[in-house]
Design an enzyme around this catalytic site. Structure first.
Site, short mmCIF file in Angstrom:
data_model
loop_
_atom_site.label_atom_id
_atom_site.label_comp_id
_atom_site.label_asym_id
_atom_site.label_seq_id
_atom_site.Cartn_x
_atom_site.Cartn_y
_atom_site.Cartn_z
CG HIS A 1 40.27 41.98 42.25
ND1 HIS A 1 39.65 41.03 41.48
CD2 HIS A 1 41.10 42.44 41.29
CE1 HIS A 1 40.07 40.87 40.24
NE2 HIS A 1 40.93 41.70 40.20
CB ALA B 1 46.52 36.94 37.19
NE ARG B 2 39.99 37.60 35.71
CZ ARG B 2 40.02 39.22 35.86
NH1 ARG B 2 40.73 39.65 36.90
NH2 ARG B 2 39.55 39.83 34.93
CB ILE C 1 50.87 42.76 34.56
CG1 ILE C 1 49.72 43.73 34.08
CG2 ILE C 1 51.02 42.70 35.95
CD1 ILE C 1 48.29 43.31 34.53
CD GLU D 1 38.11 38.60 43.34
OE1 GLU D 1 37.79 39.55 43.10
OE2 GLU D 1 39.24 38.05 42.98
CG ASP E 1 44.76 42.36 44.47
OD1 ASP E 1 44.36 42.77 45.62
OD2 ASP E 1 44.65 42.86 43.48
N GLY F 1 44.65 45.47 43.30
CA GLY F 1 45.77 45.97 42.64
C GLY F 1 45.83 46.84 41.70
CB ALA F 2 43.34 47.58 38.84
#
Length: 321
Positions: free
Chosen positions: A297, A248-249, A166, A278, A273, A299-300
């Site tokens: 979250h 990422a995290r 990524i 969460e 994101d 992004g994917a």
């Protein structure tokens, strides 16, 4: 619940909160084709006890959320568990040592969402620097016609922390927009990998990256060593006109330190994101800041990749029954 043969190994999708698996007919057909008892839970488990309860007598658990922690206590209390199938790439929410000790197989789908997360990163960068959400809001809600001064992307320096697929894709995209790219590998790389990266980026230590970047984008794994990789010391090295992006995290950044830096002008903005907790807390102070962009979250979540990724995950499930 989908039941085909209750005498066979049970599969549990433990946290399908957004109903990725249940809403698409082709996915339902694929699940049925496994010829197993399948339990679907449409919410995230609250704690370890609830995870254990949901997974009683389970052979395979499908984990879709990074907030679902399959830790040592979970694995030790589930003697029937033989396979943890992760819908994604990262495994920081899975106790790999406990799984190995108990002979539980872990599978994932590497490189499944690389392009999606990279595009999301770039979209956040453009939106924040060009003030697109702010201008949109003023036009729609305040009936204004604002003339906002914004920065060029071309010529800016982006620092990418992490040198996986990524990070590499973000670097290539940023370079194509005329950005100078600095990459700081968090994990050790071999010489051939470094040479590949040097085709489109300068490889540097993290301190030089922090001190010289206009945009800092985080793309590394969360480990015990990288938790709060961005903390007080790191914030003090960042330029006051720089922005931070994290897809990422959440725990790679100390969120309270980031908030203080944003309200005191130590950094110019952030686009996030992912979060330390969460979903983000209802009363999170980050929600009130104009210089912060927040996404869930997401992004994917590119539709073109989701079905392909689910099919790859189901192949992993079939191979381990």
């Amino acid at each position: 619940m989908i039941v085909n043969d209750i005498n066979m190994e049970k599969i549990v999708i433990i946290d399908d909160e957004t109903e990725i698996f249940s809403l698409k007919t082709e996915i339902s057909k694929a699940l049925n084709s496994l010829n197993r008892e399948i339990d679907l839970y449409y919410s995230r488990p609250e704690d370890t006890a609830e995870i254990i309860s949901r997974l009683k007598d389970t052979h395979t658990v499908i984990v879709t959320k990074a907030t679902t922690k399959i830790n040592n206590d979970v694995i030790e209390n589930l003697p029937s568990l033989k396979h943890i199938a992760v819908f994604g790439t990262a495994l920081d929410h899975i106790d790999e040592n406990a799984a190995k000790r108990n002979e539980v197989v872990i599978s994932s789908i590497p490189n499944s969402f690389t392009m999606s997360v990279a595009e999301h990163t770039m979209a956040l960068m453009f939106s924040l620097i060009k003030k697109i959400p702010e201008i949109n809001n003023r036009i729609k809600n305040n009936n204004e016609w604002p003339s906002e001064e914004v920065d060029l992307i071309n010529g800016k320096t982006i620092g990418i922390i992490g040198s996986g697929l990524i990070g590499e894709q973000v670097a290539k995209m940023a370079s194509s927009f005329g950005m100078h790219v600095i990459m700081s590998p968090v994990m050790r790389l071999d010489n051939s990998r470094i040479r590949t990266i040097e085709e489109f980026a300068e490889v540097s230590d993290i301190n030089l990256l922090l001190e010289n970047s206009d945009v800092i984008s985080i793309h590394t794994k969360l480990t015990t060593e990288t938790k709060h990789l961005i903390d007080n010391e790191e914030i003090s090295k960042i330029k006051s006109n720089a922005i931070i992006i994290n897809t990422a995290r959440g725990s790679l950044i100390n969120q309270s330190v980031l908030y203080d830096a944003l309200i005191t002008g130590k950094i110019a903005g952030a686009a996030l994101d992912v979060f330390e907790k969460e979903p983000i807390e209802k009363n999170s102070p980050l929600k009130g800041l104009k210089n912060v962009l927040l996404t869930s979250h997401n992004g994917a979540n590119s539709k073109e990749l989701i079905l392909e990724s689910i099919n790859n995950l189901l192949k992993n499930v079939k191979q381990n029954l």
